[in-house]
Scaffold this active site. Structure first.
Site, PDB file in Angstrom:
ATOM      1  N   LYS A 189       0.973  -1.827   0.185  1.00  0.00           N
ATOM      2  CA  LYS A 189       0.013   0.204  -0.377  1.00  0.00           C
ATOM      3  C   LYS A 189       1.389   1.581   0.003  1.00  0.00           C
ATOM      4  CE  LYS A 189      -4.341   1.646   2.920  1.00  0.00           C
ATOM      5  NZ  LYS A 189      -4.395   1.045   3.867  1.00  0.00           N
ATOM      6  N   SER A 232      -9.318   0.302   2.384  1.00  0.00           N
ATOM      7  CA  SER A 232      -9.053   1.514   1.773  1.00  0.00           C
ATOM      8  C   SER A 232      -7.729   1.264   1.361  1.00  0.00           C
ATOM      9  CB  SER A 232      -7.648   3.130   2.880  1.00  0.00           C
ATOM     10  OG  SER A 232      -7.452   2.143   4.040  1.00  0.00           O
ATOM     11  N   SER A 265      -9.230  -2.014   6.695  1.00  0.00           N
ATOM     12  CA  SER A 265      -9.060  -1.376   5.077  1.00  0.00           C
ATOM     13  C   SER A 265      -8.180  -2.626   5.240  1.00  0.00           C
ATOM     14  CB  SER A 265      -7.609  -0.077   5.565  1.00  0.00           C
ATOM     15  OG  SER A 265      -9.308   0.913   5.905  1.00  0.00           O
TER      16      SER A 265
END
Ligand code: ATP
Ligand code: SF4
Ligand code: MG
Lengths: 378, 469
Positions: free
Chosen positions: B79, B155, B179
């Site tokens: 990420k 996310s 997330s």
């Protein structure tokens, strides 16, 4: 609901001459508002307050002095009024004019008038296709097919009004703007046309902006109302709430003066002369002089339009905002943050969401000795 | 090329056995990324040179006769809130795009590197990790590999999509309120949010210090355990890191659930779940021999408290930038951050108290039970741009509500694995949360492995590569 149209700090000033000097007439003076998809908004205010000027700015038949208009997220303020004739947005925002007689071409039949709009603004081509669109629109506005081949002088006022509405809706706009759509009609015909508009509002997936100085029209048809005075919005909110509990002295006066209204005489405007829209004093409330509640402070400080409670705004020193508004304003000041109105409104929505969450937390009765503690001991 | 292994476990074994070179593996992964990423928008930056250099170093080490580490030649992505030496850490935000490049790798990337992983790039996310849909106004939405009109979740949406599409078998993500678990559920991959304080967060961009967790997403339960074991270990730089010794899980993974007591979370976790989500949690409960349903107290309030703390801490973190550069913020979350920064301290204090109480009450449950099962998301992947979703007849705003079922669990830091189910052979997956007591990641991972071995949970062959052939 998603925003269809948004006006940001919209201003129109007309240069005028007064006593031989160049001056500016502030017709539309810093408006911020939005119209959601599917929403019907009423715009009320007395003659000369700037309603038609605003309509012309929104329909881009007049260039603004400053500010922005966004339609479906796209800025349209930059499209010059001259260029609007050829712009795709021209179809999406349609107008119905005040006087059907003036706005119809006397040498066109009803059919030709409606067909011309289809031809100019849509991709529909071919006589049969255009004609069937015309007949659908005529049916929607309750215009009998046998009247379609008549000229304006062969139609009644109400029938001409229907032709004007059919011409606007035949191109399937997203926003229909009606500037005093019934003002020129007989009282008996007005009611019928209002019923028609009410039906169209429910049947068609469109947004409406109704401009009127007739509060009853707005009360009947609109989800939300904006009240204008001398170029500014002085109050806005859900129509039912505004009529049931007007906040601003001007709105209260409008409602008190309705015939047969049960308003309070103490709310009526007092005798003074209205202020002039020409070079108005920026540090004075525009209503001062006619306002039954006017006070010292109103002469030296213009009240900003602020949110008073959820969805309701007013511009008057003496309309107290709710604690939540006071709190948010104070917190913004403490943190030296200045937000444009659209962000300020979004902030209120988010603040309400957090407040709802905090209320849920508060609803749990915890043992008295509960204390915050770190997550886990390893 | 199609004969190359696809799971991390198989890749590491093939490399160790000399069947394939690290360079071949790296080149194949980069080729997949080049072919499929344009349609998915999972990567915001591909580190091809780095992956190839790491591969060459591994090949050289093998030639020297050195033993292959646990994740040797396993391609992975991170990420884009992890520091990668030489790259600006974006955290999904244009706000940070002008920052200087990171001087060093995040601690977890250093550990992946030591374990032999090949870093393929940085993955898309919701701006500042505030969101559950990876609809990023500035860097574009990440698309769900199972249906490109739908969200990959967020996310860590890029992480979920990259693994689901078979681009890499392992991706690192972060989980503050769900997330890691939301994208794992919506993309149909395995995910692990370890106990709060287990994995160090040093060298990653924070969101809410008291709620932030880092962890892996993976293509199989075994891959998940392999990655997790490589990531464990104490760290001096993250003050919340619990400094525990490494407690390996790979060895115990296949032990099954013998001796473990399993229960399903009902009440709130059923009320806030749609039909597919409830079916998934019931299916997993049956497969794992659940003893019955358990209802935790005041879960809705716990979720609300997590929301309050998140908004407050996130807002405080970004207040200065909200003042100076509001236009560089994601419009979908900007005013929510601001509202958080402005809220009365009282609300946060009450939320923290509720958290201590809710944690105490929930920990009591683990005297009688070792594993709790709940759905990971209320619904399967929603359409990109979809504003509302309907759960049991109630219309709720999509973006905040996707975390309804994950938020109460991460709020009190419990370890959770997500295993992907496909109720009724559906085209879209939905995950179940496998929740254990603090520090018992081994239990979560054993349950995930058990569901996968029973054929209840699965990561099917990547849909994009199927389409491409
Ligand atoms: N072209 C112009 N040049 C100068 N002044 C103008 C012009 N058009 C409008 N005005 C002035 O701007 C102000 C607002 O006019 P506008 O027509 O918008 O009012 P209105 O609210 O529509 O009034 P009514 O209810 O009578 O239709 C008035 O003072 C008007 O005299
Ligand atoms: S600010 Fe003063 S003058 Fe203006 S509306 Fe209010 S009371 Fe009246
Ligand atoms: Mg007018």
């Amino acid at each position: 609901m998603s925003q269809l149209l948004e006006a940001i700090d919209l201003v129109k000033r007309f240069p005028v001459r007064s006593k031989g000097r160049k001056k500016l007439l502030h017709a539309v003076d810093g408006l911020n508002f939005h119209i959601d998809a599917g929403e019907t908004v009423g715009l009320v205010g007395e003659s000369g307050c700037g309603k038609s000027t605003l309509v012309r700015l929104l329909t881009r038949t007049l260039d603004s002095t400053s500010g922005h208009v966004r339609f479906r997220g796209q800025g349209i303020g930059l499209i010059a009024a001259r260029a609007m004739a050829d712009h795709p947005l021209r179809r999406e925002i349609q107008m119905v004019f005040q006087d059907p007689t003036d706005s119809l071409n006397p040498r066109y039949t009803a059919r030709q008038t409606i067909a011309e709009a289809v031809h100019l603004l849509t991709d529909t081509r071919g006589w049969a296709a255009i004609d069937s669109a015309v007949e659908v629109a005529a049916a929607q506005v309750g215009l009998p097919p046998e009247l379609l081949d008549r000229y304006p002088h062969q139609l009644s006022g109400g029938q001409k009004a229907r032709v004007g509405i059919a011409r606007a809706i035949v191109v399937k706009p997203r926003l229909l703007v009606l500037d005093e759509p019934t003002a020129a009609l007989d009282v008996s015909v007005q009611a019928v046309i209002l019923q028609l508009l009410d039906r169209l509002k429910r049947e068609m997936a469109m947004s409406f902006l109704f401009v009127s100085h007739d509060l009853n029209v707005v009360r009947l048809l609109c989800d939300r109302v904006m009240v204008m005075y001398l170029g500014q919005i002085v109050e806005s909110g859900p129509a039912r709430e505004v009529f049931a509990r007007p906040l601003h002295p001007y709105t209260r006066a409008l409602i008190a003066s309705l015939p047969g209204g049960h308003g309070n005489d103490a709310d009526l405007l007092v005798g003074g002369d209205p202020q002039s829209p020409i070079d108005p004093d920026a540090h004075r409330c525009r209503l001062f002089g006619r306002c039954p509640r006017g006070a010292e402070r109103c002469q030296t400080q213009a009240p900003p339009l602020r949110e008073i409670s959820r969805g309701r705004s007013a511009a008057c020193h003496f309309v107290a905002p709710t604690e939540r508004e006071v709190f948010i304003d104070a917190a913004l000041t403490v943190h030296k943050l200045h937000l444009p109105p659209a962000r300020r409104a979004a902030l209120t929505t988010e603040f309400d969401r957090v407040a709802d969450m905090a209320r849920q937390v508060q609803s749990v009765r915890l043992p008295d000795d509960t204390a915050p503690a770190p997550q886990f001991r390893p | 090329m199609s004969s190359l292994p696809t799971t991390a476990t198989a890749i590491a074994a093939a490399f160790a056995g000399g069947e394939v070179s690290a360079r071949e593996i790296a080149a194949a992964a980069l080729e997949r990324i080049a072919a499929h990423n344009p349609a998915l928008n999972a990567y915001t930056e591909v580190t091809a040179e780095r992956a190839l250099a790491e591969a060459d170093a591994l090949d050289a080490a093998r030639r020297r006769g050195e033993a292959a580490p646990a994740l040797a030649a396993v391609p992975y992505g991170v990420k884009n809130l992890f520091d990668v030496a030489g790259m600006t850490t974006l955290a999904g935000a244009r706000l940070l795009a002008g920052n200087p490049p990171a001087a060093a790798d995040a601690t977890l990337i250093q550990r992946m590197h030591s374990a032999g992983g090949l870093l393929t790039g940085a993955l898309n996310m919701d701006a500042l990790a505030y969101g559950f849909t990876t609809e990023n106004t500035h860097y574009g939405a990440t698309r769900n590999p199972h249906d490109p009109t739908r969200t990959a979740g967020g996310s860590s949406g890029g992480s979920g999509a990259a693994v689901a599409a078979g681009l890499v078998p392992i991706a690192l993500g972060s989980d503050t309120n769900g997330s890691i678990r939301v994208p794992a559920s919506l993309c149909g991959v395995f995910g692990l949010k370890p106990t709060y304080g287990r994995l160090p967060r040093s060298g990653s961009f924070p969101f809410v210090h008291g709620l932030d967790h880092l962890g892996p997403l993976a293509a199989s339960a075994a891959d998940l355990a392999l990655a997790y074991d490589a990531l464990q270990g104490p760290d001096g730089r993250d003050p919340a890191c619990a400094q525990r010794v490494i407690e390996p899980t790979t060895d115990v993974l296949t032990r099954g659930l013998d001796g473990l007591r399993v229960a399903r979370l009902a009440g709130y976790f059923d009320d806030q779940a749609g039909a597919a989500a409830r079916a998934a949690s019931e299916r997993a409960a049956r497969a794992l021999g659940s003893l019955g349903d358990i209802v935790l107290p005041e879960v809705a309030a716990a979720r609300a408290a997590a929301f309050v703390i998140t908004a407050a801490e996130g807002g405080a973190l970004h207040l200065q930038a909200l003042r100076d550069r509001p236009d560089d913020f994601e419009p979908l979350s900007r005013e929510r951050l601001l509202a958080g920064a402005l809220m009365p301290a009282l609300w946060v204090e009450q939320a923290q108290k509720l958290r201590a109480w809710f944690r105490r009450r929930t920990l009591e449950v683990f005297r009688d039970v070792d594993l709790l099962i709940a759905p990971a998301t209320p619904v399967t992947a929603t359409l990109l741009g979809q504003e509302t979703m309907v759960i049991n007849g109630r219309a709720l705003p999509t973006r905040p509500s996707m975390g309804l079922l994950t938020q109460p669990i991460s709020f009190i830091g419990l370890p959770v694995a997500v295993a992907p189910l496909w109720p009724g052979g559906a085209a879209l997956p939905i995950g179940v949360q496998l929740i254990a007591a603090p520090w018992r990641e081994d239990v979560c991972l054993r349950a995930a492995w058990a569901l996968q071995s029973a054929g209840v949970a699965a990561v099917p062959p990547a849909p994009t590569s199927i389409n491409a052939r």
